[in-house]
Design a protein around this motif. Structure first.
Motif, PDB file in Angstrom:
ATOM      1  N   PRO A  84       0.770  -0.889   0.056  1.00 36.22           N
ATOM      2  CA  PRO A  84      -0.021  -0.272   0.458  1.00 36.22           C
ATOM      3  C   PRO A  84       0.616   1.115   0.049  1.00 36.22           C
ATOM      4  N   LYS A  85       2.097   1.076   0.563  1.00 34.01           N
ATOM      5  CA  LYS A  85       2.949   2.562   0.398  1.00 34.01           C
ATOM      6  C   LYS A  85       5.109   1.760   0.471  1.00 34.01           C
ATOM      7  N   PHE A  86       5.147   2.645  -0.572  1.00 35.59           N
ATOM      8  CA  PHE A  86       6.473   1.860  -0.869  1.00 35.59           C
ATOM      9  C   PHE A  86       7.584   1.632   0.754  1.00 35.59           C
ATOM     10  N   VAL A  87       7.270   2.549   1.974  1.00 38.53           N
ATOM     11  CA  VAL A  87       7.933   2.003   3.322  1.00 38.53           C
ATOM     12  C   VAL A  87       6.887   1.339   3.988  1.00 38.53           C
ATOM     13  N   ASP A  88       6.653   0.472   3.449  1.00 35.63           N
ATOM     14  CA  ASP A  88       5.762  -1.069   4.068  1.00 35.63           C
ATOM     15  C   ASP A  88       6.642  -2.168   3.629  1.00 35.63           C
ATOM     16  N   GLY A  89       7.290  -2.280   4.159  1.00 38.77           N
ATOM     17  CA  GLY A  89       8.142  -3.784   3.612  1.00 38.77           C
ATOM     18  C   GLY A  89       7.516  -5.282   3.724  1.00 38.77           C
ATOM     19  N   ARG A  90       6.501  -5.255   4.870  1.00 39.44           N
ATOM     20  CA  ARG A  90       5.712  -6.577   5.601  1.00 39.44           C
ATOM     21  C   ARG A  90       5.545  -7.663   3.969  1.00 39.44           C
ATOM     22  N   GLY A  91       5.556  -7.472   2.790  1.00 35.81           N
ATOM     23  CA  GLY A  91       4.831  -8.117   1.941  1.00 35.81           C
ATOM     24  C   GLY A  91       5.988  -8.592   1.423  1.00 35.81           C
ATOM     25  N   TYR A  92       7.846  -8.565   1.500  1.00 37.75           N
ATOM     26  CA  TYR A  92       9.109  -8.536   0.958  1.00 37.75           C
ATOM     27  C   TYR A  92       8.796 -10.879   2.261  1.00 37.75           C
ATOM     28  N   SER A  93       8.448 -10.305   3.463  1.00 39.06           N
ATOM     29  CA  SER A  93       8.512 -11.535   4.299  1.00 39.06           C
ATOM     30  C   SER A  93       7.464 -12.098   3.451  1.00 39.06           C
ATOM     31  N   THR A  94       6.769 -11.293   3.666  1.00 40.32           N
ATOM     32  CA  THR A  94       5.425 -12.476   2.960  1.00 40.32           C
ATOM     33  C   THR A  94       5.742 -13.561   2.087  1.00 40.32           C
ATOM     34  N   ALA A  95       6.018 -12.913   0.439  1.00 43.18           N
ATOM     35  CA  ALA A  95       7.054 -13.854   0.102  1.00 43.18           C
ATOM     36  C   ALA A  95       8.019 -14.428   0.127  1.00 43.18           C
ATOM     37  N   ALA A  96       9.515 -14.447   1.391  1.00 37.51           N
ATOM     38  CA  ALA A  96      10.225 -15.135   1.536  1.00 37.51           C
ATOM     39  C   ALA A  96       8.967 -16.012   2.154  1.00 37.51           C
ATOM     40  N   LEU A  97       8.563 -16.306   3.412  1.00 34.68           N
ATOM     41  CA  LEU A  97       7.768 -17.176   3.691  1.00 34.68           C
ATOM     42  C   LEU A  97       6.588 -17.395   2.626  1.00 34.68           C
ATOM     43  N   LEU A  98       6.190 -17.678   1.486  1.00 29.45           N
ATOM     44  CA  LEU A  98       5.675 -18.243   0.453  1.00 29.45           C
ATOM     45  C   LEU A  98       6.379 -19.170  -0.406  1.00 29.45           C
ATOM     46  N   ARG A  99       7.619 -18.871  -0.235  1.00 29.16           N
ATOM     47  CA  ARG A  99       8.344 -19.622  -1.116  1.00 29.16           C
ATOM     48  C   ARG A  99       9.608 -20.522  -0.414  1.00 29.16           C
ATOM     49  N   THR A 100       9.874 -20.126   0.414  1.00 27.61           N
ATOM     50  CA  THR A 100      10.352 -20.527   2.009  1.00 27.61           C
ATOM     51  C   THR A 100       9.658 -22.270   2.666  1.00 27.61           C
TER      52      THR A 100
END
Length: 179
Positions: A84-100
């Protein structure tokens, strides 16, 4: 139709991301025909109906974690994560968890306020599709962004794409590396 960077190419993206207005119940929203990505709440309340369609994906808001979809990972056509905002980095963790942790190997889309400066990091976390906000980049800017994905060829840190740090990936003369 939105333009996305998918697997290193610019493509016209025909997935429609269905959003919910504030105060609207995600479970009761009308879901159009075609390839659509629904909010996690809509999926959780109507999973059997939506899974039977076969052309439905799920998207996570920044505050939602992938554990909510663990039992249904194999039933969705695509997963998207909203920034929702470029400063919100929680999506990086979501992606890494989904893949790993959850073993998701399908299409993973980063959408919303994703900026060119973040593209390389988003790909390293496991996203294979980057979908900037509509109108954010013109065609020339998107081409330049695509080219910039190759700016960093050997990252030092481990990531979803490179599970080993650089010192483990590079063999040096006279040095034996233990696995």
């Amino acid at each position: 139709m939105s333009k996305s960077i998918k697997n290193g190419r610019i493509v016209n993206d025909d997935w429609q991301i269905l959003t919910v207005a504030e105060g609207e119940d995600a479970a009761g929203i009308s879901i159009p025909a075609g390839r659509v990505i629904v909010p996690l709440a809509a999926w959780l309340s109507r999973r059997d109906e939506l899974a039977a369609r076969g052309d439905v994906g799920v998207w996570f808001a920044s505050h939602e974690g992938p554990e909510a979809l663990e039992a249904d990972i194999g039933r969705v056509a695509v997963i998207a994560v909203n920034f929702p905002k470029f400063v919100d980095g929680r999506g990086y963790s979501t992606a890494a968890l989904l893949r790993t942790r959850y073993g998701y190997s399908g299409q993973l889309i980063a959408f919303g306020d994703v900026l060119r400066d973040q593209f390389n990091y988003l790909m390293r976390c496991g996203f294979d599709t980057l979908r900037p906000r509509e109108g954010r980049y013109d065609d020339a800017q998107l081409d330049a962004a695509l080219t910039s994905l190759a700016d960093f060829t050997e990252p030092y840190q481990a990531s979803v794409v490179h599970p080993q740090p650089l010192f483990r990936r590079v063999a040096r003369a006279g040095v034996q590396v233990k696995a």
